[in-house]
Design an enzyme around this catalytic site. Structure first.
Site, mmCIF file in Angstrom:
data_model
loop_
_atom_site.group_PDB
_atom_site.id
_atom_site.type_symbol
_atom_site.label_atom_id
_atom_site.label_comp_id
_atom_site.label_asym_id
_atom_site.label_seq_id
_atom_site.Cartn_x
_atom_site.Cartn_y
_atom_site.Cartn_z
ATOM 1 N N GLU A 199 0.802 -1.233 0.000
ATOM 2 C CA GLU A 199 0.000 0.000 0.000
ATOM 3 C C GLU A 199 0.833 1.280 0.000
ATOM 4 O OE1 GLU A 199 -3.859 -0.361 2.510
ATOM 5 O OE2 GLU A 199 -2.589 -2.030 3.132
ATOM 6 N N THR B 226 0.109 2.488 -8.089
ATOM 7 C CA THR B 226 -0.447 3.797 -8.465
ATOM 8 C C THR B 226 0.554 4.538 -9.363
ATOM 9 O OG1 THR B 226 -1.512 3.790 -6.300
ATOM 10 C CG2 THR B 226 -1.587 5.856 -7.515
ATOM 11 N N ARG C 285 -7.851 0.337 -5.144
ATOM 12 C CA ARG C 285 -6.816 -0.476 -4.496
ATOM 13 C C ARG C 285 -7.000 -1.946 -4.840
ATOM 14 N NH1 ARG C 285 -2.448 -2.478 -2.560
ATOM 15 N NH2 ARG C 285 -2.645 -3.902 -0.824
ATOM 16 N N ASP D 72 6.555 -3.845 -11.419
ATOM 17 C CA ASP D 72 5.781 -3.664 -10.190
ATOM 18 C C ASP D 72 5.659 -5.014 -9.487
ATOM 19 O OD1 ASP D 72 4.102 -2.628 -8.248
ATOM 20 O OD2 ASP D 72 2.291 -2.788 -9.483
ATOM 21 N N GLN E 177 3.560 -6.595 0.305
ATOM 22 C CA GLN E 177 3.295 -7.196 1.615
ATOM 23 C C GLN E 177 4.321 -8.296 1.883
ATOM 24 O OE1 GLN E 177 -0.743 -8.299 2.460
ATOM 25 N NE2 GLN E 177 -1.470 -6.197 2.289
HETATM 26 N N1 LIG Z 1 -4.235 9.933 -0.938
HETATM 27 C C1 LIG Z 1 -3.272 9.201 -1.506
HETATM 28 N N2 LIG Z 1 -3.521 7.901 -1.780
HETATM 29 C C2 LIG Z 1 -2.520 7.204 -2.367
HETATM 30 C C3 LIG Z 1 -1.259 7.765 -2.678
HETATM 31 N N3 LIG Z 1 -0.504 6.801 -3.250
HETATM 32 C C4 LIG Z 1 -1.267 5.703 -3.299
HETATM 33 N N4 LIG Z 1 -2.482 5.929 -2.759
HETATM 34 C C5 LIG Z 1 -3.581 4.965 -2.570
HETATM 35 O O1 LIG Z 1 -3.101 3.943 -1.703
HETATM 36 C C6 LIG Z 1 -3.685 2.688 -2.055
HETATM 37 C C7 LIG Z 1 -2.592 1.652 -2.227
HETATM 38 O O2 LIG Z 1 -1.806 1.994 -3.350
HETATM 39 P P1 LIG Z 1 -1.149 0.889 -4.297
HETATM 40 O O3 LIG Z 1 -0.507 1.618 -5.431
HETATM 41 O O4 LIG Z 1 -2.112 -0.179 -4.613
HETATM 42 O O5 LIG Z 1 -0.023 0.297 -3.308
HETATM 43 P P2 LIG Z 1 1.065 -0.811 -3.647
HETATM 44 O O6 LIG Z 1 2.361 -0.299 -3.135
HETATM 45 O O7 LIG Z 1 1.019 -1.184 -5.075
HETATM 46 O O8 LIG Z 1 0.584 -2.011 -2.713
HETATM 47 P P3 LIG Z 1 0.908 -3.589 -2.892
HETATM 48 O O9 LIG Z 1 0.456 -3.992 -4.256
HETATM 49 O O10 LIG Z 1 0.153 -4.269 -1.793
HETATM 50 O O11 LIG Z 1 2.384 -3.741 -2.707
HETATM 51 C C8 LIG Z 1 -4.526 2.942 -3.303
HETATM 52 O O12 LIG Z 1 -5.872 3.082 -2.920
HETATM 53 C C9 LIG Z 1 -3.996 4.266 -3.847
HETATM 54 O O13 LIG Z 1 -4.989 5.008 -4.518
HETATM 55 C C10 LIG Z 1 -1.031 9.141 -2.347
HETATM 56 O O14 LIG Z 1 0.054 9.711 -2.543
HETATM 57 N N5 LIG Z 1 -2.076 9.796 -1.751
HETATM 58 MG MG LIG Z 2 0.585 -2.932 -5.988
#
Ligand SMILES: Nc1nc2c(ncn2[C@@H]2O[C@H](COP(=O)(O)OP(=O)(O)OP(=O)(O)O)[C@@H](O)[C@H]2O)c(=O)[nH]1
Ligand SMILES: [Mg+2]
Length: 383
Positions: free
Chosen positions: A43, A48, A179, A209, A213
């Site tokens: 997360e 993103t 997400r 990517d 986790q």
């Molecule tokens: N408000 C806000 N939300 C964010 C930001 N960056 C990411 N998010 C939100 O955080 C959530 C998790 O983001 P992901 O990009 O899925 O995270 P990840 O690092 O890929 O997570 P994993 O796949 O579990 O490793 C999503 O709902 C995004 O929209 C940010 O800078 N600001």
């Molecule tokens: Mg991810």
């Protein structure tokens, strides 16, 4: 120096042997793609960033991709309201009235995971709106650092009416806020223009990517080979939250530990490291609400912002500088002995980011790309 952020020149040219024409053909000869690996805890915002690369350098989302996201977004929304009401009792909170309690019961009856054929109806929207206006629910949302809640909970609950429409098509912003946990390795390829004064042409990027986790990290090593740069994403909004996979572990602490592992990783020693201090918007919102990183990192109280880094009295500025300082401490630790001295990493580049903000990522990626180009030119002795 960025390590092997650009492929090393393959001939023996020295500064005196280059002229503009040669530079152009030389830059063009960098047809080997730059490979960037996104790393960070769950997360933190890796996927993103990949979505932003799609928006900025490939194409916007196709109608089919948007339709595919509908069920993810509806599930995000439902899970968010479910988690909030499910935590009311544990936090000792009450609903304003019996009607709202009934709305909570309605959500429980549906369950945490929506059935595939679930179609949100007007009553569903009404129940969620009832709950969202409830003062107990709002307090439970404000204390969401005490349990696990998606960062985009408010974004989607606020839009419950739109998201629940039968003809709903997600906007680009909706997709950026959605997400979906990453459990496989994804690759995106795109080309970026090289400015004319740097030789012109196109540079190919390949970005990988991975899932962040704990149980996903054993897959990381399969993509370490040939990586030119690691983009390490750290969520600054995480300072008061614990991990989903280990509710006793502070999320920011986990991210710092993970960064240390990446920084000293012998398979990544020749890769450049760029660090995005992400979720600046969430960090700022929490500070506005009166939360402080000092509660979780007591050394924050004695931390001083240097004059060149802006105001010491701006808590957001102090917090982001403190997190960067914690990362800098790691980068200045004595490196483990490495056979090839040339490969010892010297520097880490930091950017403060909001991954959901396309303008912010456009600018930051432009800076990252310029830095990469400058790095190659200086290694060639041309700057
Ligand atoms: N408000 C806000 N939300 C964010 C930001 N960056 C990411 N998010 C939100 O955080 C959530 C998790 O983001 P992901 O990009 O899925 O995270 P990840 O690092 O890929 O997570 P994993 O796949 O579990 O490793 C999503 O709902 C995004 O929209 C940010 O800078 N600001
Ligand atoms: Mg991810």
């Amino acid at each position: 120096m960025l390590g092997r952020i650009f492929p090393r020149p393959t001939n023996n040219m020295t500064k005196s042997t280059y002229n503009k024409k040669e530079l152009k053909s030389f830059t063009k000869s960098f047809e080997k793609a730059i490979k960037i690996l996104l790393l960070g805890t769950g997360e933190s915002g890796k996927s993103t960033i990949i979505n932003q690369m799609k928006i900025l350098h490939i194409n916007e989302f196709t109608p089919a991709e948007r339709i595919e996201r509908i069920s993810v977004i509806r599930q995000n929304l439902h899970e968010s309201i479910y988690e909030i009401v499910a935590n009311m009792e544990d936090l000792g909170l009450n609903f304003d009235c019996q009607t709202n309690k009934n709305s909570a019961q309605y959500i429980y009856t549906i369950g945490k995971i929506l059935r595939e054929d679930f179609k949100p109806e007007d009553t569903y929207v009404e129940h969620i709106q009832n709950l969202w206006y409830d003062r107990g629910v709002q307090e439970c949302f404000r204390r969401s650092n005490e349990y696990q809640l998606n960062d985009s909970a408010k974004y989607f609950i606020d839009r419950v009416e739109i998201v629940s429409k039968a003809d709903y098509i997600p906007t680009t912003n909706d997709i950026l806020h959605s997400r979906k946990i990453t459990t496989t390795i994804h690759e995106v390829k795109f080309n970026v223009k090289i400015p004319k004064n740097m030789g012109g042409g196109l540079q190919e990027f390949r970005m990988f990517d991975v899932g962040g986790q704990r149980d996903q990290r054993n897959k990381w090593m399969y993509v370490f080979d040939g990586i030119d740069a690691v983009l390490f994403i750290i969520s600054c909004g995480d300072f008061d939250q614990n991990l989903r996979e280990d509710p006793k572990q502070n999320r920011l602490n986990e991210a710092l530990k993970l960064f240390r592992g990446v920084w000293h990783n012998r398979f990544l020693v020749s890769a450049g490291i760029i660090c995005f201090l992400n979720k600046q918007d969430i960090m700022e919102r929490k500070i506005m609400e009166g939360k402080s990183i000092g509660k979780y990192f007591p050394e924050y109280e004695n931390f001083r912002v240097s004059a060149k880094d802006g105001s010491m009295f701006d808590e957001s500025n102090k917090t982001r500088c403190f997190i960067r300082h914690k990362l800098l401490e790691i980068t200045s630790e004595t490196p483990r002995p490495i056979v090839n001295k040339e490969c010892v990493r010297k520097e880490c580049y930091f950017h403060f980011t909001v991954a959901t903000d396309t303008d912010n990522i456009r600018k930051v990626f432009y800076d990252v790309h310029s830095m990469i180009l400058n790095d190659i030119l200086s290694r060639m002795g041309l700057l």
